[in-house]
Design an enzyme around this catalytic site. Sequence first.
Site, PDB file in Angstrom:
ATOM      1  N   HIS A 367       0.806  -1.219   0.000  1.00  0.00           N
ATOM      2  CA  HIS A 367       0.000   0.000   0.000  1.00  0.00           C
ATOM      3  C   HIS A 367       0.837   1.265   0.000  1.00  0.00           C
ATOM      4  O   HIS A 367       0.422   2.284  -0.547  1.00  0.00           O
ATOM      5  CB  HIS A 367      -1.022  -0.048   1.135  1.00  0.00           C
ATOM      6  CG  HIS A 367      -2.139  -0.969   0.784  1.00  0.00           C
ATOM      7  ND1 HIS A 367      -2.079  -2.313   1.039  1.00  0.00           N
ATOM      8  CD2 HIS A 367      -3.281  -0.748   0.091  1.00  0.00           C
ATOM      9  CE1 HIS A 367      -3.173  -2.874   0.554  1.00  0.00           C
ATOM     10  NE2 HIS A 367      -3.913  -1.960  -0.022  1.00  0.00           N
ATOM     11  N   GLU A 608     -11.623 -10.098  -5.115  1.00  0.00           N
ATOM     12  CA  GLU A 608     -10.182 -10.016  -4.820  1.00  0.00           C
ATOM     13  C   GLU A 608      -9.568 -11.372  -4.492  1.00  0.00           C
ATOM     14  O   GLU A 608      -8.356 -11.487  -4.381  1.00  0.00           O
ATOM     15  CB  GLU A 608      -9.924  -9.102  -3.611  1.00  0.00           C
ATOM     16  CG  GLU A 608     -10.515  -7.732  -3.744  1.00  0.00           C
ATOM     17  CD  GLU A 608     -10.034  -6.800  -2.659  1.00  0.00           C
ATOM     18  OE1 GLU A 608      -8.987  -6.183  -2.822  1.00  0.00           O
ATOM     19  OE2 GLU A 608     -10.738  -6.707  -1.630  1.00  0.00           O
ATOM     20  N   ASP A 632      -4.962  -7.595  -5.128  1.00  0.00           N
ATOM     21  CA  ASP A 632      -5.066  -8.768  -4.265  1.00  0.00           C
ATOM     22  C   ASP A 632      -5.364 -10.025  -5.081  1.00  0.00           C
ATOM     23  O   ASP A 632      -4.817 -11.088  -4.798  1.00  0.00           O
ATOM     24  CB  ASP A 632      -6.158  -8.559  -3.208  1.00  0.00           C
ATOM     25  CG  ASP A 632      -5.618  -7.779  -2.027  1.00  0.00           C
ATOM     26  OD1 ASP A 632      -4.522  -8.131  -1.563  1.00  0.00           O
ATOM     27  OD2 ASP A 632      -6.275  -6.822  -1.593  1.00  0.00           O
ATOM     28  N   CYS A 679     -10.626  -1.696 -10.088  1.00  0.00           N
ATOM     29  CA  CYS A 679      -9.958  -0.598  -9.380  1.00  0.00           C
ATOM     30  C   CYS A 679      -8.561  -0.997  -8.920  1.00  0.00           C
ATOM     31  O   CYS A 679      -7.940  -0.317  -8.115  1.00  0.00           O
ATOM     32  CB  CYS A 679     -10.793  -0.135  -8.193  1.00  0.00           C
ATOM     33  SG  CYS A 679     -11.184  -1.446  -7.052  1.00  0.00           S
TER      34      CYS A 679
HETATM   35  C1  PEP Z   1      -6.894  -4.393  -4.919  1.00  0.00           C
HETATM   36  O1  PEP Z   1      -6.645  -5.302  -4.137  1.00  0.00           O
HETATM   37  O2  PEP Z   1      -6.730  -4.468  -6.150  1.00  0.00           O
HETATM   38  C2  PEP Z   1      -7.433  -3.124  -4.421  1.00  0.00           C
HETATM   39  C3  PEP Z   1      -7.855  -2.200  -5.234  1.00  0.00           C
HETATM   40  O3  PEP Z   1      -7.421  -2.948  -3.075  1.00  0.00           O
HETATM   41  P1  PEP Z   1      -6.095  -2.616  -2.241  1.00  0.00           P
HETATM   42  O4  PEP Z   1      -4.980  -2.372  -3.215  1.00  0.00           O
HETATM   43  O5  PEP Z   1      -6.394  -1.418  -1.413  1.00  0.00           O
HETATM   44  O6  PEP Z   1      -5.912  -3.841  -1.441  1.00  0.00           O
HETATM   45 MG    MG Z   2      -7.390  -5.227  -2.084  1.00  0.00          MG
END
Ligand code: PEP
Ligand code: MG
Length: 767
Positions: A367, A608, A632, A679
Amino acid sequence: MLSVLRKIVQEVSTAPDLESVLDLIVRRIQRAMRTQVCSIFLFDPQLQRYVLRATQGLNQEAVGQVSLSMGEGIVGQVGQRAEPINLEDASRHPAFHYLQATGEERYHAFLGVPIIHHRSVLGVLVVQQVEHRRFDESEEAFMVTVSAQLAGIIAHAEATGSVNGEQHPQARVQPQRDRHFNGVAAAPGVAIGTVIVATLAAELETVSDKRAVDMEHELASFRAALASVKDDIRTVSQGLAQRLQSDEQALFDVYLRMLDDPALSDAIEQAIVDGNWAQGALREVILTQVRQFNAMEDAYLRERATDIRDLGRRILSYLQESAGPVAIDCADDSILIADELSPTMLGLVPEDKLVGLVSVSGSGNSHAAIMARAVGIPTVMGVVDLPFTRLEGRQIIVDGYSGRVYVNPSDKLLEAFREVIREERAVAAGLESLRDLPAETTDGYRMPLWVNTGLVADVTRSLERGAEGIGLYRTEIPFMIRDFFPSEQEQLNSYRSQLEAFAPRPVTMRTLDIGGDKALPYFPIEEDNPFLGWRGIRVTLDHPEIFLVQVRAMLRASEGLNNLRIMLPMVTSVHEVEEALRQIDQALTELQEEGYAVQRPLVGVMVEVPAAVYQVRRFARLVDFVSVGSNDLTQYILAVDRNNPRVAGLYAAYHPAVLRALQYIARETRKEGKPVSICGEMAADPGGSLLLMAMGYEVLSMNANNLPRVKSAIRGVSLARAQSLLTRVLRMDDAEEIHQYLRQSLKQLGLGQLTRPRLPHQTGDSA
Ligand code: PEP
Ligand code: MG
């Protein structure tokens, strides 16, 4: 043998420099194996030879003087073949090369094992004996094990030496020019700047060396910190006096005696007088003492290493407290280096001064890296061998395209990278003109481009770049920068500002997604396997009080605007979706009963985890939309931790299995007549966006920074062309092949400027 091995590794890992590391290794192994000779040859990349760097048993004068080329002699053979060679009589081997200066003619038995770090051979570890005999299997196994364990320590010590210029018996080695360290490319771009090291609270190992600006002030801070620690210990000791046995009480006396020992404070004060700041001087002296105690034979004295480290940490805490935040007076172009970069650390340096980020641990899809991409700061993560505490105040280059960090750059290299920065700026300026144009293909297909947000600055940036909605608002980010859970009213305020800024455009708020690599300081989750543990919806369903407050705040924030969409992260089973929907309905009813004019928002799930892929139609029936979290999903399909630099090379967003899953999700969701979006970071990649559009994704949500590039890619192709690209790609078996093919295709479409620029190491300009 296991305990011998442990002891060697522990001792070696605290040795101060490469010389002592190598010396200790040869001495300890010679003793443990009861051989007459133990030597280490290290590969010198400039000479392209294995150089004898330490020995116990051969002539010391030969150290640094004799060497063998790759494949030359038995040592060269071990290096070339990357496997052990075990011989009864070395002189009878066809590759035998007699090294006269060493005096090795007496020795017959020979065992050489390669020292391998990250797939490359660093050198060769050799033991020799006078007798004619083969080393037995257990001896060979021991040598292989010890070498595998020591490789990382040797690599680290070597790296530190090359950066600093280390004192060797033969010569003062000059710091190596254009020395680079490899990590994982985490946010694209190039940065040239001055290093600031983010020290972790009370972590001695992360304290950097820094020249003291005011020596008297540093001395005074140290003395004050020392006095505070003594006071603390006395207070605790008095408080516990009734409850402790006399020998337990004695422990406090030992602590106080150590602190009173003038040898300790004199050494620290001397290091300050020599020019280091108080924290650096403390680290220098404490860690040296820790090493000395660790090396002692006597078990009682060895235990003192733990005590001295503990005391050091306590003093450091006080010094850090009085010094305040790390980067108050930082340079205009600052590069922040942290042992483990976290999203909250981005705030340590003012945004207008921060040009680059480097993290020793973590990887490209952690992150912290996602945040760095969102703010557009070139970042390299997982630079495991970087001797970062030695770099404070140095000029370095961060190459966020190839994941390299250059230390001691030459003028030539600096100029070559400045040219890359100029090119980048020109491309970015060219993309600005697209702001008010739609993301529309040449055959008229319109692709909505949304953004992912979390930081306050994201909103303005997103609007400036022409975003049409928010596809993912990571609500955990405002939770992470606080000391306790925000109240309903506090949450409401921050959600309202997002909803208002974007209204009437849709804003998708994800319910709290903590766990994995996202920790809340006030709600620690300690797990061996956090990515397979208590994260996302699993946490919030177990804590309805947290979930309900968050949902209430979201619903109230949307009152009168009605542009809210709620999204559930990490769902694995239908019952989780049902339970979350039930709680959302409960919050809605309660609020309506309380008199708020709240409306039911659209609710969606994130796909995910593989389990959600196979149940996506069932989920789609229950909710209003589906959004894929490909970051994920990729880690779970490939079984590759997104945060682990060791397996970063295996984290392949374009792996055929991932692409098939993405195609399946889009197809299945559409069968239910529900919208499907994405996303994850793949949507932010120009090549990836074309594939996703061809698969039928109806919204692409990405970091605002990449939006202009993606728009430019979409405007440069027809939907038909993107579809034929997808068909070709889905026939390929290999992620790298797909990657190359996409790059090539973008170039053919005249979109070469969207791929990464040509870098100095590709043009042969760098060492
Ligand atoms: C993902 O897992 O692709 C996602 C958008 O969530 P994060 O990156 O915050 O885990
Ligand atoms: Mg995620």
